[in-house]
Design an enzyme around this catalytic site. Structure first.
Site, PDB file in Angstrom:
ATOM      1  N   ARG A  37     -15.717  10.750   4.996  1.00 54.71           N
ATOM      2  CA  ARG A  37     -16.177  12.149   5.026  1.00 54.71           C
ATOM      3  C   ARG A  37     -14.987  13.107   5.138  1.00 54.71           C
ATOM      4  NH1 ARG A  37     -21.836  11.885   8.476  1.00 54.71           N
ATOM      5  NH2 ARG A  37     -23.082  11.385   6.639  1.00 54.71           N
ATOM      6  N   GLY A 376     -29.853  11.851   5.264  1.00 51.89           N
ATOM      7  CA  GLY A 376     -31.104  12.618   5.267  1.00 51.89           C
ATOM      8  C   GLY A 376     -31.084  13.731   4.234  1.00 51.89           C
TER       9      GLY A 376
END
Ligand code: AMP
Length: 414
Positions: A37, A376
């Site tokens: 990330r 999500g």
């Protein structure tokens, strides 16, 4: 077609640019164990700093209840400095935007980079409160959203802040995620194949619903396939089964037929005596699943059928492993799908979460066109929902050139 202002549309020289990144990285004893990330955020940071912006980075990490030194972003600043080979000043500040942060920002010159403390050290962050949103905006002229992993959450640092700055834009990572998960999925080169797997049908109902209107072929494997196999009238033994979703599975099979979508389900399955990496296992056809065994992977025949469908595709999107890929004996179906995608002459998109982990662990990461950084958020995007963190950003001019897929930062996702 989503078209948002991006950082190439901005005049950033000398401006204070607050960039919301997703630095929610796994840590063990203060050591970052996976920095994908952080690497994925580098193109945006390098571009803004290179153009003479004063780059102020912010992110959340974990779910602290108030200030928690174990969830400080200090190690992220150190890793960023190493990766960028440039100084990234960490602003330790329990208030996030308190005296220390304001002084660090005041000391910046053009091209400097400052990282603020974990935004969730402020309880108001997740409530999208106005006061903290205004504080964040008060140290910036422009806001850039590059945290796709939190774009499905309306928080101060993703949505609230936008109202109080004069200009907003998406960063390169957000742009890429929007382009692949949004625009490519909505306007795919055909044949378009979607592969869904993972544990539960109930988690993916809205995704199945949305994708059935878009794809030519829908492949269903993994634990969720057993509810479909039960809907075909077979016993599934001790395999994962959501009895209350059997009617839904039947409906989806009918809907696929009405829409002319080829719905591919497993024809054979690797069954195991118990949920254990070394358990006794064998491959059986759907009508022969023993009542006291459980299906933990798709069978070889199924892998071949799925691979054949993927081979001719021009766009493939995948979310959810085909079996318990964490156990070597039950990873073959997931490997077969990953390999077929890697070999296909197609735009290949991995929809985040466990499938992203599987593809990387199995060594196919650099063979995919795009691996989403969102879990999500990618699921909600694939459900066709509008994500608040994208909605809040200014619209683009509409005449942007095609997305550059390779920005040469060595981040592994470009
Ligand atoms: P999800 O988060 O829904 O994508 O699910 C991912 C998880 O599903 C992984 O941890 C897999 O081990 C698990 N999984 C996939 N297939 C099966 C299966 N046949 N039985 C049990 N778990 C499975």
């Amino acid at each position: 077609m989503l078209n948002k202002k991006n950082i190439d549309d901005l005049q950033v020289q000398g401006k204070r640019v607050l960039v919301r990144c997703d630095f929610n990285v796994p840590m063990e004893n203060g050591v970052i164990t996976d920095d994908v990330r952080i690497r994925s955020a580098l193109p945006t940071i390098m571009s803004l700093a290179g153009k003479g912006a004063r780059v102020i980075l912010c992110s959340h990490m974990g779910k602290p209840k108030g200030v928690d030194p174990a969830l400080s972003l200090k190690p992220v600043a150190e890793r960023l400095s190493q990766l960028l080979q440039a100084n990234v000043t960490f602003a330790p500040d329990d208030e996030v935007v308190g005296v220390n942060a304001r002084s660090a920002v005041a000391d910046m010159t053009n091209g400097d980079i400052v990282l603020l403390e974990n935004t969730r050290f402020r309880a108001e962050e997740t409530k999208n409160g106005e006061a903290f949103s205004k504080e964040l905006a008060s140290i910036a002229d422009i806001f850039v959203m590059d945290a796709f992993g939190t774009a499905h959450r309306a928080h101060c640092s993703t949505v609230g802040v936008c109202e109080f700055v004069s200009e907003t834009a998406v960063g390169y990572l957000m742009e890429k995620e929007i382009d692949f998960l949004g625009n490519t999925v909505n306007n795919p080169e055909r044949p378009f194949v979607a592969i869904l797997g993972g544990a539960k049908v109930s988690d993916k109902i809205a995704v199945i619903d949305n994708l059935l209107d878009k794809v030519d072929t829908l492949i269903i494997g993994g634990g969720m396939a057993y509810t479909f196999i039960a809907a075909q009238g077979h016993g599934v033994g001790k395999s994962l089964l959501e009895v209350d979703k059997i009617d839904y599975a039947k409906e989806m099979m009918e809907k696929a037929e009405q829409k002319g979508v080829a719905l591919l389900l497993p024809v054979d399955t690797v069954v195991s005596e118990k949920f254990d990496r070394d358990a006794d296992h064998k491959t059986v056809t759907n009508d022969q699943i023993p009542s006291d065994w459980m299906g933990l992977d798709i069978g070889e025949k199924t892998s071949q059928i799925f691979a054949e469908a993927i081979k001719d595709a021009k766009t493939v999107i995948w979310n959810g492993p085909m079996g318990v890929f964490e156990f070597e004996n039950f990873a073959n179906g997931t490997i077969a799908v990953a390999k077929a995608m890697a070999d296909a002459d197609a735009t290949t998109i991995i929809g985040g979460g466990d499938s992203a982990a599987a593809v990387n662990i199995l060594g196919f990461g650099n063979k995919m066109t795009h691996i989403s950084t969102g879990g999500g958020a990618s699921l909600e995007f694939l459900e066709g929902k509008e994500l608040p963190g994208i909605l809040a950003i200014d619209e683009g001019s509409g005449d942007r050139p095609a997305l550059q897929k390779h920005r040469g930062c060595g981040c592994g996702s470009c």
